[in-house]
Design an enzyme around this catalytic site. Sequence first.
Site, PDB file in Angstrom:
ATOM      1  N   ASP A  60      19.164  21.846  60.096  1.00 58.75           N
ATOM      2  CA  ASP A  60      18.911  21.864  58.964  1.00 58.75           C
ATOM      3  C   ASP A  60      18.548  22.921  57.600  1.00 58.75           C
ATOM      4  OD1 ASP A  60      21.099  19.481  57.814  1.00 58.75           O
ATOM      5  OD2 ASP A  60      19.495  18.305  58.196  1.00 58.75           O
ATOM      6  N   GLU A  65      17.500  26.992  51.049  1.00 55.72           N
ATOM      7  CA  GLU A  65      17.259  27.165  49.321  1.00 55.72           C
ATOM      8  C   GLU A  65      16.015  25.044  49.560  1.00 55.72           C
ATOM      9  OE1 GLU A  65      20.012  26.986  45.681  1.00 55.72           O
ATOM     10  OE2 GLU A  65      20.890  25.374  46.482  1.00 55.72           O
ATOM     11  N   ASP A  66      16.323  24.843  50.057  1.00 54.20           N
ATOM     12  CA  ASP A  66      15.713  23.372  50.244  1.00 54.20           C
ATOM     13  C   ASP A  66      13.796  23.498  49.817  1.00 54.20           C
ATOM     14  OD1 ASP A  66      17.948  21.629  49.423  1.00 54.20           O
ATOM     15  OD2 ASP A  66      18.530  21.569  51.408  1.00 54.20           O
ATOM     16  N   ARG A  85      13.708  16.715  57.588  1.00 56.15           N
ATOM     17  CA  ARG A  85      13.470  18.083  57.429  1.00 56.15           C
ATOM     18  C   ARG A  85      12.457  18.799  56.693  1.00 56.15           C
ATOM     19  NH1 ARG A  85      18.036  20.436  53.282  1.00 56.15           N
ATOM     20  NH2 ARG A  85      17.124  22.281  54.223  1.00 56.15           N
ATOM     21  N   ARG A 130      17.053  12.873  47.441  1.00 58.72           N
ATOM     22  CA  ARG A 130      15.390  14.171  47.770  1.00 58.72           C
ATOM     23  C   ARG A 130      14.082  14.154  47.139  1.00 58.72           C
ATOM     24  NH1 ARG A 130      18.112  16.643  52.375  1.00 58.72           N
ATOM     25  NH2 ARG A 130      19.869  15.231  53.425  1.00 58.72           N
ATOM     26  N   HIS A 160      22.422  16.408  46.433  1.00 57.10           N
ATOM     27  CA  HIS A 160      21.796  17.276  45.295  1.00 57.10           C
ATOM     28  C   HIS A 160      22.167  17.643  43.958  1.00 57.10           C
ATOM     29  CE1 HIS A 160      20.108  18.776  49.383  1.00 57.10           C
ATOM     30  NE2 HIS A 160      18.859  18.761  48.672  1.00 57.10           N
ATOM     31  N   CYS A 247      22.752  27.084  48.602  1.00 65.14           N
ATOM     32  CA  CYS A 247      21.794  26.086  50.130  1.00 65.14           C
ATOM     33  C   CYS A 247      21.801  27.148  50.982  1.00 65.14           C
ATOM     34  CB  CYS A 247      22.846  24.950  50.743  1.00 65.14           C
ATOM     35  SG  CYS A 247      23.443  23.948  50.060  1.00 65.14           S
TER      36      CYS A 247
HETATM   37  N1  GLY Z   1      22.367  18.982  55.561  1.00 59.78           N
HETATM   38  C1  GLY Z   1      21.215  18.636  54.524  1.00 59.78           C
HETATM   39  C2  GLY Z   1      20.922  17.788  54.051  1.00 59.78           C
HETATM   40  O1  GLY Z   1      21.072  16.640  54.320  1.00 59.78           O
HETATM   41  O2  GLY Z   1      19.891  18.562  53.686  1.00 59.78           O
END
Ligand code: GLY
Length: 252
Positions: A60, A65-66, A85, A130, A160, A247
């Site tokens: 991912d 951006e995350d 992640r 998240r 998100h 993202c």
């Molecule tokens: N596939 C992006 C996420 O789940 O963060």
Amino acid sequence: MFTKAIVRKPAETFANGITTANLGKPDYNLTLKQHEAYCKALIKCGLELIVLDADPNFPDSCFVEDTAVVTKNFGIIARPGDQRRLGEEVEIKKVLKPLLKLHYIKEPGKLDGGDIMQADEKFYIGLSNRTNLSGSKQLKEVLSAYNYDVFSVPVCNLLHFKTGVNYLGENNLLVHTEFCSKDDFMSYNRIIVDNDEEYAANSLRINDYVLTPKGFPKTKASIEKLGYQIIELEMSEFQKMDGGLSCLSLRF
Ligand code: GLY
């Protein structure tokens, strides 16, 4: 004005990433083509790109951006909320360290950049699966020290926060029905995204342009009506993996 963006090439393992979309497996070559078009669009918006190599260990990781929240003057390195992640942020920290004063979200905080929306001098933090209360509290402390007003908003039915709401500038807020009745957003000119165009709620203002995903004509028309120039991008392969336009880059 934004002047720079970090992007990361999609890895060969992209199709092994996290998804709830049920739209089938992404085609890797098409993913790369769509990513190239996205990078070209950012350049057209006036951004200098920092392009990171793909990392097959993190399927991912093109969704950069995350991994951080960035402004012109400082950045906050996030702590991705899904265990799979966690670690993507390490490379981003290396890149941002020479460029910005950095702060860090620490355990037990969890925070994905996709849950954080800036609207001029305000920041909204989406409390999703998240991003937890500890992550939100830590981010709020940093942002408040820089004199931003910070608000938190529960996110119940979307991955998100910015899956469903994005600030275009000039008080215009693109908002999916999940958030359209929130008191927090009543002071904005709300452009309500129809349920059948939900994916287009993740459109992205960059300097003189708004990037929108291809195939959502009602949302495109509403944004055009406000006077914005649009760049439409094919996003089918990223949509399959729950990713949107915002993202794919960190802009500052
Ligand atoms: N596939 C992006 C996420 O789940 O963060």
